[in-house]
Design an enzyme around this catalytic site. Structure first.
Site, mmCIF file in Angstrom:
data_model
loop_
_atom_site.group_PDB
_atom_site.id
_atom_site.type_symbol
_atom_site.label_atom_id
_atom_site.label_comp_id
_atom_site.label_asym_id
_atom_site.label_seq_id
_atom_site.Cartn_x
_atom_site.Cartn_y
_atom_site.Cartn_z
ATOM 1 N N SER A 23 0.844 -1.200 0.000
ATOM 2 C CA SER A 23 0.000 0.000 0.000
ATOM 3 C C SER A 23 0.873 1.240 0.000
ATOM 4 O O SER A 23 2.001 1.221 0.528
ATOM 5 C CB SER A 23 -0.886 0.022 1.251
ATOM 6 O OG SER A 23 -1.537 1.273 1.406
ATOM 7 N N TYR B 295 -2.357 -0.689 10.222
ATOM 8 C CA TYR B 295 -2.396 -1.025 8.800
ATOM 9 C C TYR B 295 -1.154 -0.486 8.104
ATOM 10 O O TYR B 295 -0.492 -1.201 7.341
ATOM 11 C CB TYR B 295 -3.651 -0.434 8.160
ATOM 12 C CG TYR B 295 -3.747 -0.682 6.671
ATOM 13 C CD1 TYR B 295 -4.259 -1.878 6.182
ATOM 14 C CD2 TYR B 295 -3.315 0.275 5.755
ATOM 15 C CE1 TYR B 295 -4.348 -2.117 4.816
ATOM 16 C CE2 TYR B 295 -3.393 0.049 4.391
ATOM 17 C CZ TYR B 295 -3.910 -1.152 3.930
ATOM 18 O OH TYR B 295 -3.976 -1.385 2.568
#
Length: 249
Positions: free
Chosen positions: A139, A152
């Site tokens: 990501s 995350y």
């Protein structure tokens, strides 16, 4: 990467980026296996694509992923591409202590540990087959973290570091290691967090993103970004700090 003639396993393949990757590999005449936790969604995916192979698996659970590995290794010995795509994202506020972190799903276990374990399990299978590859979906938040989503962000930063390290380790085995670095994509990731932000919807569809990804995979681009994440991947530390301040006002 030759996009056709492969046997591909995609985790988290019933929706979002994983499903778009599955469709793209099927369209390129590769055999595709997808796993996900939701049996109904897997049935829907197979109804749309009858040639798709499916398996119910929670990649964060040791027994579940071991059962999947045993089935895949036995049923698809020609597996040559593993795509670690399954992931969860949560807003977690540590100003309230540890409770928020412990009250929901574990992002470290799903986003990082599962990818590491599945690589370890499947590398001996991949090493036996031609044009073998591991594709890890990280990501942009692994490069520029979000204060709203600290765990995350950390899990994806860890996956980036792991991808770099095993790419070096496996350089003599014939197994290529790719990393896909998405920006915000219109998926069902973090529905609670997006609802808090007024039903936030990214302007980039999974299909459009994956169309770009497939071209870069075919061109053997090992770290694949899109839009802002291409800048993140090449930024200096000072530039990353400026991106961080803009992202976290």
């Amino acid at each position: 990467m030759n996009l056709s003639g492969n046997t591909v396993l995609i985790t988290g393949g019933s929706s979002g980026i994983g499903y778009a990757l599955a469709e793209a590999f099927l369209a390129a005449n590769s055999q595709v296996i997808v796993c996900a936790r939701d049996a109904d969604r897997l049935l829907d995916a197979r109804a749309r694509h009858p040639s798709l192979h499916t398996w119910v698996c929670d990649v964060s659970d040791e027994e579940s992923r071991r059962n999947m590995f045993d089935w895949v290794a036995d049923s698809f010995p020609g597996l040559n591409i593993l795509v670690n795509n399954a992931g969860i994202q949560r807003d977690i506020d540590f100003t309230h202590g540890i409770d928020d972190f412990q009250s929901g799903e574990n992002e470290i276990r799903t986003n990082l540990e599962a990818a590491i374990v599945l690589c370890g399990l499947f590398i001996p299978v991949l090493a036996k087959n031609r044009q073998a590859a591991i594709v890890n979906v990280s990501s942009g938040l692994g490069f520029v973290p979000s204060a709203r989503m600290p765990v995350y962000s950390a899990s994806k930063a860890g996956l980036h570091a792991y991808s770099m390290a095993i790419r070096k380790q496996l350089s003599s085995t014939g197994i290529q290691v790719f990393e896909i670095v998405p920006p915000a994509v219109d998926t069902e990731l973090n529905p609670l967090g997006r609802a808090k932000r007024g039903r936030f919807k990214a302007g980039l569809s999974a299909a459009t993103f994956v169309e770009s990804v497939m071209k870069k995979l075919e061109g053997d681009v090992l770290e694949i970004g899109y839009g802002a994440t291409e800048d993140f991947m090449r930024a200096s530390r000072a530039e990353l700090d400026r991106h961080f301040e803009r992202m976290n006002p």
